[in-house]
Design a protein around this motif. Structure first.
Motif, PDB file in Angstrom:
ATOM      1  N   UNK A  59       6.046  38.357  22.245  1.00  0.00           N
ATOM      2  CA  UNK A  59       4.636  38.388  21.857  1.00  0.00           C
ATOM      3  C   UNK A  59       4.064  36.984  22.046  1.00  0.00           C
ATOM      4  N   UNK A  60       2.736  36.864  21.938  1.00  0.00           N
ATOM      5  CA  UNK A  60       2.094  35.564  22.071  1.00  0.00           C
ATOM      6  C   UNK A  60       1.707  35.270  23.506  1.00  0.00           C
ATOM      7  N   UNK A  61       1.379  33.996  23.783  1.00  0.00           N
ATOM      8  CA  UNK A  61       0.935  33.608  25.110  1.00  0.00           C
ATOM      9  C   UNK A  61      -0.411  34.238  25.439  1.00  0.00           C
ATOM     10  N   UNK A  62      -0.726  34.295  26.726  1.00  0.00           N
ATOM     11  CA  UNK A  62      -1.899  35.044  27.169  1.00  0.00           C
ATOM     12  C   UNK A  62      -3.231  34.344  26.978  1.00  0.00           C
ATOM     13  N   UNK A  63      -4.037  34.843  26.043  1.00  0.00           N
ATOM     14  CA  UNK A  63      -5.427  34.436  25.894  1.00  0.00           C
ATOM     15  C   UNK A  63      -5.543  33.076  25.216  1.00  0.00           C
ATOM     16  N   UNK A  64      -6.368  32.192  25.800  1.00  0.00           N
ATOM     17  CA  UNK A  64      -6.613  30.880  25.204  1.00  0.00           C
ATOM     18  C   UNK A  64      -7.212  31.065  23.810  1.00  0.00           C
ATOM     19  N   UNK A  65      -6.623  30.392  22.834  1.00  0.00           N
ATOM     20  CA  UNK A  65      -7.131  30.478  21.474  1.00  0.00           C
ATOM     21  C   UNK A  65      -6.707  31.705  20.706  1.00  0.00           C
ATOM     22  N   UNK A  66      -5.813  32.516  21.297  1.00  0.00           N
ATOM     23  CA  UNK A  66      -5.361  33.728  20.626  1.00  0.00           C
ATOM     24  C   UNK A  66      -4.677  33.448  19.305  1.00  0.00           C
ATOM     25  N   UNK A  67      -4.843  34.367  18.354  1.00  0.00           N
ATOM     26  CA  UNK A  67      -4.269  34.227  17.023  1.00  0.00           C
ATOM     27  C   UNK A  67      -3.718  35.572  16.563  1.00  0.00           C
ATOM     28  N   UNK A  68      -2.585  35.563  15.890  1.00  0.00           N
ATOM     29  CA  UNK A  68      -2.029  36.772  15.281  1.00  0.00           C
ATOM     30  C   UNK A  68      -1.223  36.383  14.058  1.00  0.00           C
ATOM     31  N   UNK A  79      12.535  44.056  11.585  1.00  0.00           N
ATOM     32  CA  UNK A  79      12.016  43.383  10.390  1.00  0.00           C
ATOM     33  C   UNK A  79      11.394  42.011  10.627  1.00  0.00           C
ATOM     34  N   UNK A  80      11.781  41.324  11.729  1.00  0.00           N
ATOM     35  CA  UNK A  80      11.142  40.057  12.040  1.00  0.00           C
ATOM     36  C   UNK A  80       9.782  40.315  12.666  1.00  0.00           C
ATOM     37  N   UNK A  81       8.788  39.608  12.186  1.00  0.00           N
ATOM     38  CA  UNK A  81       7.466  39.645  12.795  1.00  0.00           C
ATOM     39  C   UNK A  81       7.133  38.244  13.300  1.00  0.00           C
ATOM     40  N   UNK A  82       6.049  38.140  14.071  1.00  0.00           N
ATOM     41  CA  UNK A  82       5.672  36.843  14.617  1.00  0.00           C
ATOM     42  C   UNK A  82       4.220  36.508  14.328  1.00  0.00           C
ATOM     43  N   UNK A  83       3.968  35.234  14.102  1.00  0.00           N
ATOM     44  CA  UNK A  83       2.605  34.739  13.908  1.00  0.00           C
ATOM     45  C   UNK A  83       2.400  33.565  14.859  1.00  0.00           C
ATOM     46  N   UNK A  84       1.191  33.447  15.416  1.00  0.00           N
ATOM     47  CA  UNK A  84       0.945  32.365  16.367  1.00  0.00           C
ATOM     48  C   UNK A  84      -0.536  32.012  16.396  1.00  0.00           C
ATOM     49  N   UNK A  85      -0.827  30.817  16.914  1.00  0.00           N
ATOM     50  CA  UNK A  85      -2.211  30.407  17.123  1.00  0.00           C
ATOM     51  C   UNK A  85      -2.301  29.492  18.336  1.00  0.00           C
ATOM     52  N   UNK A  86      -3.383  29.637  19.052  1.00  0.00           N
ATOM     53  CA  UNK A  86      -3.675  28.724  20.154  1.00  0.00           C
ATOM     54  C   UNK A  86      -4.751  27.756  19.693  1.00  0.00           C
ATOM     55  N   UNK A  88      -8.878  27.419  20.444  1.00  0.00           N
ATOM     56  CA  UNK A  88      -9.993  28.091  21.103  1.00  0.00           C
ATOM     57  C   UNK A  88     -10.593  27.228  22.215  1.00  0.00           C
ATOM     58  N   UNK A  89     -10.597  27.785  23.433  1.00  0.00           N
ATOM     59  CA  UNK A  89     -11.153  27.082  24.574  1.00  0.00           C
ATOM     60  C   UNK A  89     -10.241  26.021  25.153  1.00  0.00           C
ATOM     61  N   UNK A  90      -9.053  25.831  24.555  1.00  0.00           N
ATOM     62  CA  UNK A  90      -8.193  24.728  24.988  1.00  0.00           C
ATOM     63  C   UNK A  90      -6.748  25.141  25.276  1.00  0.00           C
ATOM     64  N   UNK A  91      -6.104  25.832  24.333  1.00  0.00           N
ATOM     65  CA  UNK A  91      -4.678  26.131  24.481  1.00  0.00           C
ATOM     66  C   UNK A  91      -4.382  27.605  24.234  1.00  0.00           C
ATOM     67  N   UNK A  92      -3.431  28.136  25.024  1.00  0.00           N
ATOM     68  CA  UNK A  92      -2.937  29.484  24.756  1.00  0.00           C
ATOM     69  C   UNK A  92      -1.899  29.392  23.647  1.00  0.00           C
ATOM     70  N   UNK A  93      -1.641  30.469  22.938  1.00  0.00           N
ATOM     71  CA  UNK A  93      -0.595  30.433  21.907  1.00  0.00           C
ATOM     72  C   UNK A  93       0.784  30.299  22.547  1.00  0.00           C
ATOM     73  N   UNK A  94       1.766  29.844  21.791  1.00  0.00           N
ATOM     74  CA  UNK A  94       3.152  29.875  22.280  1.00  0.00           C
ATOM     75  C   UNK A  94       3.603  31.324  22.446  1.00  0.00           C
ATOM     76  N   UNK A  95       4.729  31.515  23.102  1.00  0.00           N
ATOM     77  CA  UNK A  95       5.347  32.836  23.177  1.00  0.00           C
ATOM     78  C   UNK A  95       6.513  32.886  22.203  1.00  0.00           C
ATOM     79  N   UNK A  96       6.704  34.057  21.590  1.00  0.00           N
ATOM     80  CA  UNK A  96       7.812  34.271  20.662  1.00  0.00           C
ATOM     81  C   UNK A  96       8.666  35.394  21.224  1.00  0.00           C
ATOM     82  N   UNK A 120      -3.138  21.133  18.796  1.00  0.00           N
ATOM     83  CA  UNK A 120      -1.849  21.743  19.110  1.00  0.00           C
ATOM     84  C   UNK A 120      -1.889  23.245  18.871  1.00  0.00           C
ATOM     85  N   UNK A 121      -0.897  23.938  19.420  1.00  0.00           N
ATOM     86  CA  UNK A 121      -0.678  25.340  19.087  1.00  0.00           C
ATOM     87  C   UNK A 121       0.604  25.435  18.265  1.00  0.00           C
ATOM     88  N   UNK A 122       0.943  26.618  17.761  1.00  0.00           N
ATOM     89  CA  UNK A 122       2.125  26.759  16.923  1.00  0.00           C
ATOM     90  C   UNK A 122       2.454  28.205  16.656  1.00  0.00           C
TER      91      UNK A 122
END
Length: 380
Positions: A59-68, A79-86, A88-96, A120-122
């Motif tokens: 999951x993750x990557x893709x759209x610049x500024x994406x958040x989940x 049972x493991x879920x993922x959370x990420x943030x890019x 906006x207008x600058x960085x895509x989220x990391x991939x998990x 930064x993203x994370x």
């Protein structure tokens, strides 16, 4: 059966109440025993080895500024879920990515840019276990961590990478910010390390134990940024809180030898006690043999290597096995517990036919000296 039923039919109301109280007390005693037993020892972290196929995917990557937040991973969405943030207008989220074949979970694509302020993203993996926090207990969470290069606790803290314990999504303790005595980092092999975080609860605590694996750089451009982090082998334990009064001592055979490449005849047994000499249950003990030269391969549960962890039983004891490696010589295997300087030391000796021949050639004076694993006399 008729006599039993008749005795109940003929009982007075008060006698019947007493019978119910006895049954209830017996049931409560059983529940209490089960509850006490559940208050120490390993806590199950579902898919802690990342081997479940239905909890694998990216999951993750893709759209610049994406958040989940808490996005499901795999067909079972946990049972493991993922959370990420890019950004906006600058960085895509990391991939998990959870790779069931590799038994690993990786956060990749961490970036930092300076646009009048570092952006930064994370991302992080997380799950809430079925175990509730208990008061006045020690929780220890461990994970294998690989960032592709040498690591230190300070480097992980600067990059804000590591593991944390949460409740209801709120971080209670993080390896990136906890005091140094509560965080441990030990090299396993290559660039793979074992990271351990200790958290002690107080008299008041609530919520279920929530585990988080994170790579969340803050205010970092390149100097401390870890662009990719892989986690594995998650374990969680609850036990007694140890302090400077806690004692650790060998309670089995403290000195023994074995031929190279063979198991030692007796297990390694050590006991953890409080200042009243009472055994402490559920305490994690780290047992370490030399990383090079004459040494032993240690086995505790599903852990094997020169450094393993063992959990004390109801008597406060750990038991693990050891096998001599291929190098003859004498050495110490040391057991330690967080929060105390007390240690248990096992003196082991690996012997070989060549070593024995050199010993026999040394003459009668040496042959009269008692030989054990504490002394090698240079015949290795």
């Amino acid at each position: 059966m008729n006599v039993f039923n008749a005795s109940f039919r003929n009982a007075t109301a008060i006698e019947w109440i007493d019978v119910k109280r006895m049954v209830t007390a017996a049931m409560c005693a059983t529940c209490l025993a089960a509850s006490v037993a559940a208050q120490a020892g390993p806590i199950v972290v579902p898919n802690g080895d990342f081997s479940i196929l239905t909890n694998a995917g990216t999951i993750g990557g893709g759209v610049v500024g994406g958040v989940a937040v808490d996005l499901g991973i795999g067909s079972a969405a946990g049972p493991w879920t993922g959370s990420f943030h890019g950004a906006l207008g600058l960085l895509v989220p990391p991939t998990l990515t959870i790779d069931a074949a590799a038994h690993s979970a990786t956060i990749n694509g961490l970036l930092g840019i300076d646009v009048g302020g570092i952006v930064t993203n994370g991302a992080y993996f997380s799950q809430t276990t079925g175990a509730s926090y208990l008061p006045n207990k020690r929780y220890t969470v461990s994970a294998n961590v690989d960032t592709g290069g040498p690591l230190t606790i300070a480097a992980l803290g600067a990059a804000n990478v590591g593991i944390s314990l949460r409740s209801g999504g709120i971080v209670l303790s993080s390896s990136a910010t906890a005091p140094l005595p509560l965080v441990d980092l030990s090299l396993l092999s290559g660039t793979n390390y074992r990271l351990k975080l200790v958290y002690d609860t107080g008299a008041s605590v609530s919520g279920n134990v929530d585990v988080q694996l994170f790579d969340l750089p803050q205010g970092l451009l390149t100097a401390n940024l870890l662009a990719s982090t892989t986690f594995g082998g998650i374990s969680l334990n609850v036990g007694a809180i140890t302090d400077s009064n806690t004692q650790l001592a060998v309670s089995g055979v403290g000195s023994q030898g074995a031929e190279v490449d063979t198991p030692f005849g007796a297990p390694l047994v050590a006991k953890v006690t409080d200042q009243g000499n009472n055994g402490l249950e559920g305490v994690i003990v780290t047992v370490t043999a030399p990383a090079a030269g004459a040494s032993a391969i240690l086995t505790s549960g599903n852990m094997t290597g020169s450094t393993v962890e063992a959990v004390t039983d109801a008597n406060g004891e750990i038991t693990l096995s050891a096998a001599a490696n291929s190098i003859a010589g004498c050495y110490a295997v040391t057991a330690s517990v967080d929060g105390t300087t007390s240690k248990a030391v096992f003196h082991l000796r690996n012997w070989s036919n060549q070593q024995m021949m050199r010993f026999l050639d040394a003459g009668s004076d040496m042959q009269q000296v008692m030989q054990d694993s504490i002394f090698c006399y240079g015949f290795e």
